[in-house]
Design a protein around this motif. Structure first.
Motif, PDB file in Angstrom:
ATOM      1  N   LEU A 120       0.822  -1.209   0.000  1.00 45.83           N
ATOM      2  CA  LEU A 120       0.000   0.000   0.000  1.00 45.83           C
ATOM      3  C   LEU A 120       0.860   1.265   0.000  1.00 45.83           C
ATOM      4  O   LEU A 120       0.497   2.270  -0.627  1.00 45.83           O
ATOM      5  CB  LEU A 120      -0.948  -0.004   1.197  1.00 45.83           C
ATOM      6  N   VAL A 121       2.000   1.225   0.696  1.00 41.94           N
ATOM      7  CA  VAL A 121       2.883   2.399   0.701  1.00 41.94           C
ATOM      8  C   VAL A 121       3.471   2.632  -0.688  1.00 41.94           C
ATOM      9  O   VAL A 121       3.567   3.779  -1.158  1.00 41.94           O
ATOM     10  CB  VAL A 121       4.003   2.230   1.745  1.00 41.94           C
ATOM     11  N   VAL A 122       3.866   1.556  -1.364  1.00 40.86           N
ATOM     12  CA  VAL A 122       4.408   1.705  -2.715  1.00 40.86           C
ATOM     13  C   VAL A 122       3.359   2.264  -3.663  1.00 40.86           C
ATOM     14  O   VAL A 122       3.639   3.158  -4.481  1.00 40.86           O
ATOM     15  CB  VAL A 122       4.935   0.345  -3.226  1.00 40.86           C
ATOM     16  N   ILE A 123       2.135   1.746  -3.569  1.00 39.80           N
ATOM     17  CA  ILE A 123       1.050   2.249  -4.421  1.00 39.80           C
ATOM     18  C   ILE A 123       0.803   3.729  -4.148  1.00 39.80           C
ATOM     19  O   ILE A 123       0.678   4.535  -5.081  1.00 39.80           O
ATOM     20  CB  ILE A 123      -0.235   1.422  -4.194  1.00 39.80           C
TER      21      ILE A 123
ATOM     22  N   THR B 162       2.908   5.949  -2.828  1.00 40.50           N
ATOM     23  CA  THR B 162       4.061   6.754  -3.231  1.00 40.50           C
ATOM     24  C   THR B 162       4.123   6.938  -4.743  1.00 40.50           C
ATOM     25  O   THR B 162       4.324   8.055  -5.247  1.00 40.50           O
ATOM     26  CB  THR B 162       5.360   6.092  -2.732  1.00 40.50           C
ATOM     27  N   ASN B 163       3.954   5.848  -5.468  1.00 45.87           N
ATOM     28  CA  ASN B 163       4.046   5.920  -6.932  1.00 45.87           C
ATOM     29  C   ASN B 163       2.941   6.794  -7.523  1.00 45.87           C
ATOM     30  O   ASN B 163       3.185   7.596  -8.442  1.00 45.87           O
ATOM     31  CB  ASN B 163       3.985   4.520  -7.535  1.00 45.87           C
TER      32      ASN B 163
ATOM     33  N   GLU C 223       3.695  10.490  -6.753  1.00 47.51           N
ATOM     34  CA  GLU C 223       4.741  11.021  -7.626  1.00 47.51           C
ATOM     35  C   GLU C 223       4.222  11.247  -9.043  1.00 47.51           C
ATOM     36  O   GLU C 223       4.567  12.236  -9.702  1.00 47.51           O
ATOM     37  CB  GLU C 223       5.933  10.067  -7.643  1.00 47.51           C
ATOM     38  N   GLN C 224       3.397  10.337  -9.504  1.00 46.75           N
ATOM     39  CA  GLN C 224       2.839  10.481 -10.850  1.00 46.75           C
ATOM     40  C   GLN C 224       1.968  11.722 -10.968  1.00 46.75           C
ATOM     41  O   GLN C 224       2.082  12.491 -11.935  1.00 46.75           O
ATOM     42  CB  GLN C 224       2.032   9.227 -11.209  1.00 46.75           C
ATOM     43  N   LEU C 225       1.102  11.939  -9.963  1.00 43.46           N
ATOM     44  CA  LEU C 225       0.234  13.114  -9.987  1.00 43.46           C
ATOM     45  C   LEU C 225       1.037  14.402  -9.858  1.00 43.46           C
ATOM     46  O   LEU C 225       0.704  15.420 -10.483  1.00 43.46           O
ATOM     47  CB  LEU C 225      -0.805  13.014  -8.859  1.00 43.46           C
ATOM     48  N   ALA C 226       2.089  14.371  -9.045  1.00 43.65           N
ATOM     49  CA  ALA C 226       2.928  15.564  -8.892  1.00 43.65           C
ATOM     50  C   ALA C 226       3.623  15.906 -10.207  1.00 43.65           C
ATOM     51  O   ALA C 226       3.733  17.083 -10.587  1.00 43.65           O
ATOM     52  CB  ALA C 226       3.959  15.337  -7.789  1.00 43.65           C
ATOM     53  N   GLU C 227       4.084  14.887 -10.935  1.00 44.94           N
ATOM     54  CA  GLU C 227       4.707  15.128 -12.231  1.00 44.94           C
ATOM     55  C   GLU C 227       3.720  15.680 -13.253  1.00 44.94           C
ATOM     56  O   GLU C 227       4.105  16.413 -14.177  1.00 44.94           O
ATOM     57  CB  GLU C 227       5.324  13.826 -12.758  1.00 44.94           C
TER      58      GLU C 227
ATOM     59  N   ALA D   1      -1.849  15.663  -4.831  1.00 42.08           N
ATOM     60  CA  ALA D   1      -1.083  14.477  -5.205  1.00 42.08           C
ATOM     61  C   ALA D   1      -1.072  13.460  -4.067  1.00 42.08           C
ATOM     62  O   ALA D   1      -1.237  12.250  -4.300  1.00 42.08           O
ATOM     63  CB  ALA D   1       0.342  14.876  -5.584  1.00 42.08           C
ATOM     64  N   PHE D   2      -0.887  13.949  -2.838  1.00 44.50           N
ATOM     65  CA  PHE D   2      -0.875  13.051  -1.686  1.00 44.50           C
ATOM     66  C   PHE D   2      -2.229  12.360  -1.532  1.00 44.50           C
ATOM     67  O   PHE D   2      -2.301  11.142  -1.300  1.00 44.50           O
ATOM     68  CB  PHE D   2      -0.535  13.830  -0.418  1.00 44.50           C
TER      69      PHE D   2
END
Length: 503
Positions: free
Chosen positions: A442-445, A447-448, A451-455, A463-464
């Motif tokens: 769940l943490v990886v999901i 985080t990824n 990061e995708q939304l922030a980009e 994004a968070f």
């Protein structure tokens, strides 16, 4: 233990006093079951001790920033105070099936509580972070023994028709304690340093250990059997490497986690094969013949999926409340505390209902509700009212209580008495592994996705939240496995030959 043959007679004070003294002082015959409607004293003592030791698995969740400041360490280093506890549990629990068959109940209890108390003292006085880690390792060693000891003793002394009610009390320790850990630490950190957490637990552990040992009676008979040191090495290396690899997922490069996880899988597979070989001649460290029992195997899968969703989601909510909503440790602890209390208080009531109507009317609706509530949590945003979050969390913990209590009971109840300790050991090991998998996944999901939304140009807050929503949705998807397994469970299981029956 010889259990009392019936409820107290209604009579004068002298008769009532005599009945009370007989109940709490009479020696017991190994394997005898307590009468329905009454919880044996040995179980009450073990539940209290287990609650104290398991609570410490999650009490340092809120203390990581304090550890970083006091010891001048990075966040990834401070997280080892949590990771090393989980690693030790994963490494030691596979050995407990053999250990509990070799020693008496009192010896196992004394070993667990003495070890845990010593670790707590070391942690409270730790002058450096390395010494704190040593204390956490010792603490976890005692905790790893206590969990299977409680489950094995319960299955030995409680009659099949009364196990649901008593297992509900066990839920208070097995599930409620980890949920309450962050809440308790949040309150204590408001009044002092992280050392206060250990300073408060230490006298409680001493008192519970001392008075529990004085009152405890031996249950069952110890059996002498050789230990396979190769099995110990394979189990400790395999499970600890696997869990450690999962804890490293998402921290950067994938090379190290992949090697650790792959190596752990290879060692665990070698351990399983070697246990099958040992079953033909001498006693295995962990008897895998437990998996031949269908209901136990189904319960293992259900519990593993349930703990993946439960522990993974339990980590997400504090991150959201503190990192996004700006709540303090104390405020976060108070907000999640009602959910943990709801799970603990409902456990015994759910157990009583299970004894009357069986598992399916509880587990199936409970698992459906769990999935629905996790999906509802995947819809929270930056300004979701705290009342809504509180209500969803309490409802989620309540739904989990309707799942865990019956499944613990029906899974271990499917085993023959000589397999109770091995079944408890396997269940405890998979809880740790499943919790590590769920947390890492769940943490990886989250985080990824963040990061995708922030980009893509989203604000940090949006994004968070987007990452958090995906993580909760993944937890709901894992919950679908719980529903599928719930449909395969019978309502109740017949007591195996040799299991205790009510007097």
């Amino acid at each position: 233990m010889t259990a009392p043959t019936g409820p107290h007679a209604i009579g004068d004070d002298a008769e009532d006093l005599a009945a009370f003294e007989q109940e709490f002082s009479a020696p017991t015959t190994p394997g005898a079951a307590a009468p329905a409607g009454r919880t044996p004293l040995v179980i009450k003592l073990l539940v209290a001790a287990t609650f104290v030791v398991i609570l410490n698995e999650t009490t340092l969740v809120n203390a990581v920033p304090r550890l970083m400041t006091d010891f001048g360490i990075s966040e990834s280093t401070a997280q080892w105070s949590l990771t090393v506890f989980m690693l030790t549990m994963a490494a030691v629990i596979p050995v407990t099936g053999w250990f509990l068959q070799r020693v008496s109940t009192r010896s196992a209890y004394a070993t667990a509580m003495t070890t845990f108390t010593a670790g707590t003292l070391v942690a409270a006085l730790a002058p450096t972070f390395d010494v704190l880690l040593v204390g956490r390792v010792v603490q976890a060693g005692g905790t790893a023994v206590m969990m299977p000891l409680l489950m094995t003793t319960l299955m030995t002394v409680v009659a099949a028709e009364d196990r649901g009610r008593v297992m509900g009390q066990v839920t208070l320790a097995m599930s409620c304690a980890p949920a309450l850990g962050p809440a308790v630490s949040g309150v204590l950190l408001h009044f002092g340093s992280w050392r206060l957490i250990f300073a408060v637990v230490l006298p409680i552990a001493v008192l519970v250990g001392f008075f529990g040992f004085r009152q405890l009676e031996n249950v069952g008979e110890a059996r002498k059997s050789p230990i396979s040191w190769l099995s110990v090495v394979l189990a400790a290396g395999g499970f600890s490497s696997f869990v450690y690899g999962l804890s490293k997922v998402g921290e950067g490069e994938w090379t190290e986690p992949a090697l650790l996880i792959g190596g752990g899988v290879v060692l665990i597979a070698a351990f399983a094969v070697y246990q099958l070989v040992l079953q033909r001649s001498e006693g295995p460290l962990m008897d895998l013949r437990t998996l031949k029992h269908r209901n136990f195997a189904v319960s293992l899968v259900l519990m593993s999926a349930g703990f993946m969703a439960f522990l993974g989601s339990m980590l997400l909510l504090p991150l959201y409340l503190q990192n996004l909503r700006g709540l303090s440790e104390l405020q976060t602890g108070l907000l999640v505390m009602p959910g943990g209390l709801a799970m603990g208080l409902l456990g015994p009531q759910v157990g009583k209902v299970y004894d009357r109507i069986g598992s399916r009317p509880l587990v199936i609706p409970g698992s459906v509700a769990m999935v629905a509530l996790l999906f509802a949590l995947s819809r929270i945003g930056t300004d979701t009212p705290y009342a809504v979050i509180l209500a969803l969390h309490v409802a989620l913990m309540a739904s989990l209580a309707t799942v865990f209590t019956p499944v613990f009971t029906i899974g271990l109840g499917d085993l023959a008495p000589q397999l109770y300790s091995h079944g408890s050991s396997l269940l405890g090991t998979l809880q740790q592994v499943a919790g590590a998998i769920g947390t890492a996944l769940l943490v990886v999901i989250m985080t990824n996705r963040t990061e995708q939304l922030a980009e893509d140009g989203a604000s940090s807050a949006d994004a968070f939240v987007g990452g958090l929503q995906w993580a909760f949705a993944a937890g709901a998807a894992i919950g679908l496995v719980v529903i599928a397994m719930a449909l395969l469970l019978p309502s109740k299981v017949a007591a195996p030959e040799g299991a205790p029956a009510a007097h």
